[in-house]
Every structure is written in C-alpha cells, then in structure tokens.
Design a protein around this motif. Sequence first.
Motif, mmCIF file in Angstrom:
data_model
loop_
_atom_site.group_PDB
_atom_site.id
_atom_site.type_symbol
_atom_site.label_atom_id
_atom_site.label_comp_id
_atom_site.label_asym_id
_atom_site.label_seq_id
_atom_site.Cartn_x
_atom_site.Cartn_y
_atom_site.Cartn_z
ATOM 1 N N ARG A 1 -0.379 5.858 -14.659
ATOM 2 C CA ARG A 1 0.232 5.808 -13.330
ATOM 3 C C ARG A 1 1.677 5.368 -13.499
ATOM 4 O O ARG A 1 1.963 4.418 -14.226
ATOM 5 C CB ARG A 1 -0.499 4.808 -12.420
ATOM 6 C CG ARG A 1 -1.927 5.180 -12.120
ATOM 7 C CD ARG A 1 -2.669 4.039 -11.443
ATOM 8 N NE ARG A 1 -2.170 3.752 -10.107
ATOM 9 C CZ ARG A 1 -2.652 2.757 -9.356
ATOM 10 N NH1 ARG A 1 -3.606 1.968 -9.811
ATOM 11 N NH2 ARG A 1 -2.159 2.559 -8.144
ATOM 12 N N TYR B 1 5.610 4.733 -11.455
ATOM 13 C CA TYR B 1 6.328 4.506 -10.202
ATOM 14 C C TYR B 1 7.826 4.541 -10.473
ATOM 15 O O TYR B 1 8.306 3.930 -11.442
ATOM 16 C CB TYR B 1 6.002 3.124 -9.616
ATOM 17 C CG TYR B 1 4.607 2.944 -9.111
ATOM 18 C CD1 TYR B 1 4.300 3.046 -7.751
ATOM 19 C CD2 TYR B 1 3.556 2.628 -9.983
ATOM 20 C CE1 TYR B 1 3.012 2.858 -7.279
ATOM 21 C CE2 TYR B 1 2.264 2.438 -9.517
ATOM 22 C CZ TYR B 1 2.001 2.551 -8.171
ATOM 23 O OH TYR B 1 0.724 2.354 -7.716
ATOM 24 N N GLU C 1 9.560 4.158 -5.238
ATOM 25 C CA GLU C 1 8.124 4.235 -4.960
ATOM 26 C C GLU C 1 7.470 2.870 -5.051
ATOM 27 O O GLU C 1 6.640 2.505 -4.209
ATOM 28 C CB GLU C 1 7.448 5.204 -5.939
ATOM 29 C CG GLU C 1 7.780 6.664 -5.685
ATOM 30 C CD GLU C 1 7.321 7.555 -6.809
ATOM 31 O OE1 GLU C 1 7.248 8.785 -6.585
ATOM 32 O OE2 GLU C 1 7.032 7.042 -7.922
ATOM 33 N N PHE C 2 7.838 2.107 -6.064
ATOM 34 C CA PHE C 2 7.237 0.789 -6.226
ATOM 35 C C PHE C 2 7.658 -0.148 -5.099
ATOM 36 O O PHE C 2 6.845 -0.919 -4.573
ATOM 37 C CB PHE C 2 7.606 0.175 -7.575
ATOM 38 C CG PHE C 2 6.895 -1.127 -7.834
ATOM 39 C CD1 PHE C 2 5.617 -1.143 -8.360
ATOM 40 C CD2 PHE C 2 7.499 -2.343 -7.511
ATOM 41 C CE1 PHE C 2 4.945 -2.337 -8.562
ATOM 42 C CE2 PHE C 2 6.840 -3.534 -7.706
ATOM 43 C CZ PHE C 2 5.557 -3.535 -8.236
ATOM 44 N N ALA D 1 5.600 0.712 -2.083
ATOM 45 C CA ALA D 1 4.196 0.326 -2.243
ATOM 46 C C ALA D 1 4.020 -1.181 -2.136
ATOM 47 O O ALA D 1 3.067 -1.673 -1.508
ATOM 48 C CB ALA D 1 3.674 0.836 -3.589
ATOM 49 N N LYS E 1 4.108 -2.383 1.443
ATOM 50 C CA LYS E 1 2.837 -2.142 2.138
ATOM 51 C C LYS E 1 1.836 -3.251 1.818
ATOM 52 O O LYS E 1 1.158 -3.778 2.705
ATOM 53 C CB LYS E 1 2.270 -0.784 1.729
ATOM 54 C CG LYS E 1 2.950 0.404 2.360
ATOM 55 C CD LYS E 1 2.408 0.615 3.764
ATOM 56 C CE LYS E 1 2.766 1.981 4.308
ATOM 57 N NZ LYS E 1 2.217 2.188 5.667
ATOM 58 N N VAL E 2 1.706 -3.584 0.537
ATOM 59 C CA VAL E 2 0.777 -4.641 0.135
ATOM 60 C C VAL E 2 1.193 -5.974 0.752
ATOM 61 O O VAL E 2 0.345 -6.761 1.188
ATOM 62 C CB VAL E 2 0.698 -4.743 -1.401
ATOM 63 C CG1 VAL E 2 -0.181 -5.924 -1.825
ATOM 64 C CG2 VAL E 2 0.150 -3.458 -1.992
ATOM 65 N N GLU F 1 -1.890 -2.740 -9.708
ATOM 66 C CA GLU F 1 -2.291 -3.729 -8.695
ATOM 67 C C GLU F 1 -1.793 -5.128 -9.038
ATOM 68 O O GLU F 1 -1.475 -5.909 -8.146
ATOM 69 C CB GLU F 1 -3.810 -3.721 -8.530
ATOM 70 C CG GLU F 1 -4.356 -2.478 -7.849
ATOM 71 C CD GLU F 1 -4.499 -1.296 -8.783
ATOM 72 O OE1 GLU F 1 -4.799 -0.189 -8.285
ATOM 73 O OE2 GLU F 1 -4.312 -1.460 -10.007
ATOM 74 N N LEU G 1 1.969 -5.037 -8.151
ATOM 75 C CA LEU G 1 2.131 -4.938 -6.697
ATOM 76 C C LEU G 1 1.781 -6.263 -6.028
ATOM 77 O O LEU G 1 2.462 -6.692 -5.090
ATOM 78 C CB LEU G 1 1.253 -3.819 -6.145
ATOM 79 C CG LEU G 1 1.702 -2.394 -6.475
ATOM 80 C CD1 LEU G 1 0.607 -1.392 -6.128
ATOM 81 C CD2 LEU G 1 2.991 -2.052 -5.719
ATOM 82 N N SER H 1 -2.881 -1.720 1.715
ATOM 83 C CA SER H 1 -1.808 -0.730 1.831
ATOM 84 C C SER H 1 -1.820 0.024 3.151
ATOM 85 O O SER H 1 -0.928 0.835 3.409
ATOM 86 C CB SER H 1 -1.908 0.271 0.669
ATOM 87 O OG SER H 1 -1.698 -0.387 -0.565
ATOM 88 N N SER H 2 -2.828 -0.225 3.988
ATOM 89 C CA SER H 2 -2.876 0.446 5.287
ATOM 90 C C SER H 2 -2.097 -0.315 6.355
ATOM 91 O O SER H 2 -1.964 0.150 7.488
ATOM 92 C CB SER H 2 -4.327 0.618 5.739
ATOM 93 O OG SER H 2 -4.951 -0.648 5.916
ATOM 94 N N ALA I 1 4.471 -1.856 6.569
ATOM 95 C CA ALA I 1 5.288 -2.379 5.482
ATOM 96 C C ALA I 1 6.071 -3.606 5.943
ATOM 97 O O ALA I 1 6.550 -3.671 7.069
ATOM 98 C CB ALA I 1 6.237 -1.301 4.973
#
Length: 222
Positions: A17, A19, A23-24, A27, A30-31, A55, A58, A134-135, A138
């Motif tokens: 994976r 980033y 992108e990071f 993400a 969001k977390v 994870e 993040l 992440s839902s 942000a």
Amino acid sequence: NGDSTFCIFESADGNVRAYTYAEFDAAAAKVAGGLIELGIKRGDPVIVQLPNSAEFLLSWFALAAIGAVMVPVHTGHTTREIEYVARKAQAVAAITRGESASVVDDAVAGRLSSDRIVVVGEAATKFTEFASLSSAAAYAPVGAVKADDLMQIVFTSGTTAEPKGVLLTHANAIRSGEQIARSLYLTPSDRAITSLPLFHVNAQSSTLLAALSVGASCVFLE
C-alpha cells in the motif's frame, strides 16, 4: 510535495500500500475526525499496538493532529505488560489488531469500555472497527497544537526496573528527524526502508521522521 510518494507499506504476505503526501494527509484527517467522534480529545493518551502498517501511521498522525498522545506498545506484549502501560500512561483508548483485541480488552478491563478499543481488521461487535473512523468528517487542525505539547509516551525496555514512560513533544519529533536527515544528507529523491517496528524510536526517527523532514519517501516492512 502532495504528489510525491510519502510512505509505502509491505505486509508479511507481500501486499503493498502506498500513499502520496496529499493522500496520506487526507486519510489522516479522516481518522482524526473519527477519533474525535469516539470522544478522544486533546491531551488524551491512546495505546497503539500495531505492526508496521498504514493504520499505525494514520493513528499516530491523527492523534497528533488533534493534540492527543500516542502510547506505542510492543506487539508481543502480554496482558500484564499492557495493563502496566495503560495504567502508567492513564490511557483512555487503545488501537490494536483483531488477534490482539481480547488481550488488550483483558488488560484494560475496568479501565476502558470495549467500544474504546479500536480494532484493525475483523472485530467483535463490542469493539470499534478502525475502518469506521474514516467515515467521519475530516478534521482540519487550526493552530491547536503547540511545539512543546506532548506527542508521544514511549516506554523503555525496563532493563533494570519496570519500564519508564518517556515524554516526547512535537518539537522532539521534528528535531530528531531533522538531525538524522542532515547526518545522512537525505534529499527529496531518496527512499528510506526499515524492517524495524514503528513502536520503536529507531524506525520513527531514522526512517519516518528523517524522510518526512526533507520530503523523501519511506518504506516499512511488516
């Protein structure tokens, strides 16, 4: 350096994976929003017991963004060892893997409710799934975190006594990365790789923070 590669993770089974910096950043925001919805706030210590993975990183950056404090824990720690760290650090939540969730749950029994244990991968319904973080909306930090705010509590190995919690600030993290980057003459075109665990300061400073300080890339093997 939004379009440049920031971090790459290779799992034990060969999955990769990657980033970019942009992108990071998105993400992690969001977390961070998900952690706030979970009730995590500025100054709260949170255990992170994960192998080298997206994870882990993040979680660390999301906690840092909201002014909370990461407490990294060895992935091989027993219930007794986790209980000691949780008690000493006064942890209010924990982030771990599915296979370690029951051990962490036993270690923090009576201290944390099960929904404050966030699990990466499949988890019992009483726990909170990492993916659900992440839902959330942000989180955009606006000058809330200061250089001398606590960013991390790293516990020593306890060679001569019980492990001791070492308090590290945001300025400590930045300084350690800059110092190593200068010592190694790192440039944005460089790529640093490690198989050492992110719960240890070597991988944090020598690989992650050093690369970050110059806009280079870092690679982590599980």
